[in-house]
Design an enzyme around this catalytic site. Sequence first.
Site, short mmCIF file in Angstrom:
data_model
loop_
_atom_site.label_atom_id
_atom_site.label_comp_id
_atom_site.label_asym_id
_atom_site.label_seq_id
_atom_site.Cartn_x
_atom_site.Cartn_y
_atom_site.Cartn_z
N LYS A 120 0.82 -1.20 0.00
CA LYS A 120 0.00 0.00 0.00
C LYS A 120 0.87 1.26 0.00
O LYS A 120 0.63 2.18 -0.78
CB LYS A 120 -0.94 -0.01 1.20
CG LYS A 120 -1.78 1.24 1.34
CD LYS A 120 -1.32 2.03 2.52
CE LYS A 120 -1.64 3.51 2.34
NZ LYS A 120 -1.14 4.28 3.48
N ASP A 138 -6.07 1.48 1.02
CA ASP A 138 -5.97 1.68 2.47
C ASP A 138 -7.34 1.40 3.09
O ASP A 138 -8.23 0.90 2.43
CB ASP A 138 -5.52 3.10 2.77
CG ASP A 138 -6.60 4.11 2.43
OD1 ASP A 138 -7.46 3.77 1.60
OD2 ASP A 138 -6.59 5.21 2.98
#
Length: 217
Positions: A120, A138
């Site tokens: 991420k 996220d």
Amino acid sequence: MTKDQIFEFFRLLAEDNPDPQTELEYGNAYQLVVAVALSAQATDVGVNKATRALFAKVKTPQQMLELGEEGLREHIKTIGLFNSKAKNVIALSRLLVDEYGGKVPDSREELVKLPGVGRKTANVVLNCWFGQETFAVDTHIFRVGNRTGLAKGKTPEQVEAKLEKRVPAPFRLGAHHWLILHGRYVCKARTPECWRCPVVDLCSFKKKVLEKPKGRV
DNA sequence: CTCCCGATAT
DNA sequence: ATATCAGGAG
């Protein structure tokens, strides 16, 4: 959602917010990596509060090593998980100096080798700094994808894969920011504000909050 | 899977 | 009081 609905979904978000940007504060690629690494399970506002003073002094991985783990800890102790984050940022800075000439690499493969940098965080850096069409899933994007029906999945990787397939070309670069800002300010975790949501008509959320609660702004 | 972990909103 | 916040490592 059909192809046309997905296009309309992003067209509406884009209309609502023409130039979405990250709310993390940074002055260069290295500071961006650090800011995103610090932002895990913390708010952008809280991270910015701490990095303001930190980044005034520290602009390179070399300078971070000079500050040292203890000095860094003092700067970020108001952020959750500060102990492991301090260790990671020092280790990451050392690796950047030793193996990358102090420069932030521009591939996901290299970025995830940095301690504290996972898929991420790497995707955020690739999108925000290097302008690549990545989808950093996220907590907000995971929630928005699943709630709306845009990209449902049991893991962030599954949601990312569906976004990869479904987001239309004109929106691929900005999708990441449109989704995260939408999740942060409208499609919120505890109190989604469906009554002012621009894409409510395209959304599959079962418990839509269509009425604006009384006594709220 | 668990652990890490302060600030803020509800 | 507790859920949530730009997750990642072991």
